[in-house]
Structures are given as structure tokens and as C-alpha cells.
Design an enzyme around this catalytic site. Structure first.
Site, mmCIF file in Angstrom:
data_model
loop_
_atom_site.group_PDB
_atom_site.id
_atom_site.type_symbol
_atom_site.label_atom_id
_atom_site.label_comp_id
_atom_site.label_asym_id
_atom_site.label_seq_id
_atom_site.Cartn_x
_atom_site.Cartn_y
_atom_site.Cartn_z
ATOM 1 N N ARG A 103 11.343 -6.040 5.252
ATOM 2 C CA ARG A 103 11.142 -4.593 5.090
ATOM 3 C C ARG A 103 12.105 -3.823 5.986
ATOM 4 O O ARG A 103 12.322 -4.185 7.143
ATOM 5 C CB ARG A 103 9.699 -4.223 5.445
ATOM 6 C CG ARG A 103 9.472 -2.707 5.470
ATOM 7 C CD ARG A 103 8.014 -2.338 5.338
ATOM 8 N NE ARG A 103 7.206 -2.720 6.484
ATOM 9 C CZ ARG A 103 5.881 -2.547 6.549
ATOM 10 N NH1 ARG A 103 5.232 -2.012 5.532
ATOM 11 N NH2 ARG A 103 5.216 -2.932 7.614
ATOM 12 N N LYS A 118 0.837 -1.216 0.000
ATOM 13 C CA LYS A 118 0.000 0.000 0.000
ATOM 14 C C LYS A 118 0.868 1.261 0.000
ATOM 15 O O LYS A 118 0.653 2.169 -0.789
ATOM 16 C CB LYS A 118 -0.931 0.025 1.226
ATOM 17 C CG LYS A 118 -1.858 -1.182 1.322
ATOM 18 C CD LYS A 118 -2.762 -1.100 2.534
ATOM 19 C CE LYS A 118 -2.056 -1.118 3.884
ATOM 20 N NZ LYS A 118 -1.313 -2.363 4.177
ATOM 21 N N ARG A 168 -0.574 -9.327 13.551
ATOM 22 C CA ARG A 168 -1.142 -8.298 12.676
ATOM 23 C C ARG A 168 -1.970 -8.915 11.552
ATOM 24 O O ARG A 168 -2.999 -8.379 11.160
ATOM 25 C CB ARG A 168 -0.016 -7.436 12.096
ATOM 26 C CG ARG A 168 0.541 -6.472 13.141
ATOM 27 C CD ARG A 168 1.895 -5.959 12.759
ATOM 28 N NE ARG A 168 1.873 -5.142 11.572
ATOM 29 C CZ ARG A 168 2.915 -4.983 10.760
ATOM 30 N NH1 ARG A 168 4.044 -5.583 11.005
ATOM 31 N NH2 ARG A 168 2.805 -4.205 9.722
ATOM 32 N N ARG A 199 -9.608 0.813 8.943
ATOM 33 C CA ARG A 199 -9.232 -0.576 9.184
ATOM 34 C C ARG A 199 -10.336 -1.331 9.902
ATOM 35 O O ARG A 199 -10.173 -2.529 10.168
ATOM 36 C CB ARG A 199 -7.977 -0.613 10.060
ATOM 37 C CG ARG A 199 -6.664 -0.813 9.306
ATOM 38 C CD ARG A 199 -5.551 -0.671 10.307
ATOM 39 N NE ARG A 199 -4.364 -1.396 9.992
ATOM 40 C CZ ARG A 199 -3.268 -0.867 9.442
ATOM 41 N NH1 ARG A 199 -3.249 0.392 9.102
ATOM 42 N NH2 ARG A 199 -2.210 -1.602 9.235
ATOM 43 N N ARG A 259 11.228 -2.090 11.608
ATOM 44 C CA ARG A 259 10.158 -1.701 12.529
ATOM 45 C C ARG A 259 9.997 -2.764 13.610
ATOM 46 O O ARG A 259 10.086 -3.950 13.323
ATOM 47 C CB ARG A 259 8.838 -1.563 11.754
ATOM 48 C CG ARG A 259 8.686 -0.233 11.073
ATOM 49 C CD ARG A 259 7.511 -0.173 10.114
ATOM 50 N NE ARG A 259 6.263 -0.738 10.615
ATOM 51 C CZ ARG A 259 5.113 -0.688 9.943
ATOM 52 N NH1 ARG A 259 5.061 -0.093 8.755
ATOM 53 N NH2 ARG A 259 4.025 -1.222 10.434
#
Ligand code: ADP
Ligand code: ADP
Length: 224
Positions: free
Chosen positions: A130, A16, A174, A91, A163
Site C-alpha cells: 500500500r 474498507k 495490527r 474497533r 505508512r
């Protein structure tokens, strides 16, 4: 020309943010990413950050009443008059309803909900690799999109970090939260006629071309 009021939906790691950066360049729209806003609040040590951190570290959603005001204030702001790209919001169904109410109060409506889809296994690969830059949250991937200088951001030279919530235990949580709380939005926006689906497993440029073509069609339709 119509205003573009866009939201990006999809599991964590679907791409996204990667696509939003391109759309913002294409259409010169303000970009509001709730994850970025919350991480900045954590860094600043603000009250919002203190509340958010607990939930983010656990891989859970920040309560609706905490996040809705943060977003609506921005959608209502002077630089969002010609549209916006929302990434990571809504969300939950109550968040979608709050957005709907805020946008209609302004006499506007959403243009489209862009759903970037990717299966869990792919999402896990992407989130595990990531890295984001510590200064401006520019995004990289150790394998799929490495920086030129290992460990440093191409754009601002700041060190890349992982992160906290991209660690394996939190990723699993998540994904569970996404399936339980966010996937009902797919039907919500489909019923509203706003949903557009994109195959997030394709190359970033391919996903981007597809989204751009869809937006061009939406604009043409609205001009008819
Ligand atoms: P990703 O890019 O991996 O999908 P985000 O950066 O959007 O993740 O979000 C990181 C975390 O911030 C979420 O796991 C959640 O704790 C919090 N968060 C972000 N957006 C929202 C939202 N709309 N509602 C509740 N919590 C949110
Ligand atoms: P989201 O905002 O949905 O959480 P990101 O845009 O941050 O997702 O992308 C998650 C990770 O996957 C990043 O490391 C990014 O570089 C990488 N990525 C994004 N799009 C693709 C793609 N189409 N193919 C392979 N890797 C991708």
C-alpha cells in the site's frame, strides 16, 4: 428515503477505505475514517496527534476514551444528518456501545455494519504494497492499483509514501490486535441483525457492486 448510517468493519488492508470512497460517491455521504483523522492530527502536531502517534506506531489501538469523543462529535455534526460512513470505528466493544448510545440519543439507528473479509495472507500482501499520497491520503497499491506516474498521486500529484505502520513488524501486531479486540464486533453486530458480509478478496469493483446491491435491498426493505 431513509438515512444511511453505515459502518465498515474488517481487518486492516481488507479494502474498507477503497470501498468507502466509492460509497461516499454513490450516496453523497460524509466520510469519517478514524485512521485518516488520527494521521492528520499527528501531522498537525495537535495534542490528539501526540497521544495517538505512540499507539499507532506500535500497531496498537488508541485508547477508547481518546477516540470515542472524536467520532461522536462528527456523527452528531450538521453534515451527518442524512447519514454517514464510518471507517475504522468502532474497533472495540466499548466503542460500539458508545456509538450505539450516541446514535440512539439522536433518535437514529445504524443501518448496517458492512464487514469486508480477507484472510491474513492477503491482508499482509495488500498492506506491504500500500502507498498513500502525502497530501490527501489517496490510496494505491504497487501491484494491484499502481498510479499512472510511478511514485506520484494521480489525483493531486503529491508524492506517494508508505505508512509507518505498514512496515512488516507493525502489520503483524495490527493483525493480532484486530483478531483479539475487533473480531468480537462481528458477533455483536450479527446479534443486532446489522451485519452484512462481503468477500474482500474479489476485485474492488465486484466488492463494490455487492455492497451497493445490499444497500439497495436495505432501502427497499425499509420502504415496505
Ligand atoms: P487500516 O486502514 O489499515 O485498517 P487505520 O488507518 O484505520 O488502519 O488505522 C490506523 C491506526 O490508527 C490503527 O492501527 C490504530 O492505532 C489507530 N486507530 C484507528 N481507528 C481507531 C479506533 N477506532 N480505535 C483505536 N485506534 C484506532
Ligand atoms: P483498509 O482501509 O481496509 O485498510 P485499503 O482500502 O487501504 O484497506 O486497501 C489496502 C490496500 O489494498 C491498498 O493498497 C489498496 O489499493 C489495495 N486494495 C483494496 N481493495 C483491493 C482489492 N479488492 N483487491 C486488491 N487490492 C485491493
Amino acid at each position: 428515503m431513509i438515512e444511511l448510517n453505515l459502518i465498515l468493519l474488517g481487518p486492516p488492508g481488507a479494502g474498507k477505505g477503497t470501498q468507502a470512497a466509492r460509497l461516499v460517491d454513490d450516496f453523497e455521504l460524509p466520510y469519517f475514517a478514524t485512521g485518516d483523522i488520527l494521521r492528520a492530527a499527528v501531522t498537525d502536531g495537535s495534542e490528539l496527534g501526540t497521544v495517538a502517534k505512540r499507539h499507532m506506531d506500535a500497531g496498537e489501538l488508541v485508547p477508547d476514551e481518546v477516540i470515542c469523543g472524536v467520532v461522536i462529535e462528527r456523527v452528531d455534526g450538521p453534515n451527518a444528518r442524512d447519514g454517514f460512513v464510518l471507517d475504522g470505528f468502532p474497533r472495540t466493544i466499548p466503542q460500539a456501545e458508545a456509538l450505539e448510545e450516541a446514535v440512539s440519543k439522536l433518535g437514529r439507528r445504524l443501518t448496517a455494519a458492512l464487514l469486508v473479509e480477507a484472510p491474513d495472507a492477503e491482508v499482509i500482501r495488500r498492506l506491504s504494497g500500500r502507498r498513500i499520497c502525502s497530501k490527501n491520503q489517496h490510496t494505491y497499491h504497487v501491484e494491484f492499483d499502481p498510479p499512472k506516474n510511478e511514485g506520484f498521486c494521480d489525483q493531486d500529484g503529491s508524492p506517494l509514501i508508505q505508512r509507518d505502520d505498514d512496515k512488516p513488524e507493525t502489520i503483524a501486531k495490527r493483525l493480532e490486535v484486530y483478531h483479539a479486540q475487533t473480531t468480537p464486533l462481528i458477533e455483536y453486530y450479527d446479534t443486532a441483525g446489522l451485519l452484512r458480509r462481503f468477500d474482500g478478496t474479489r476485485l474492488p469493483t465486484e466488492v463494490h457492486d455487492h455492497i451497493r446491491a445490499t444497500i439497495a435491498t436495505l432501502r427497499l426493505e425499509s420502504d415496505l
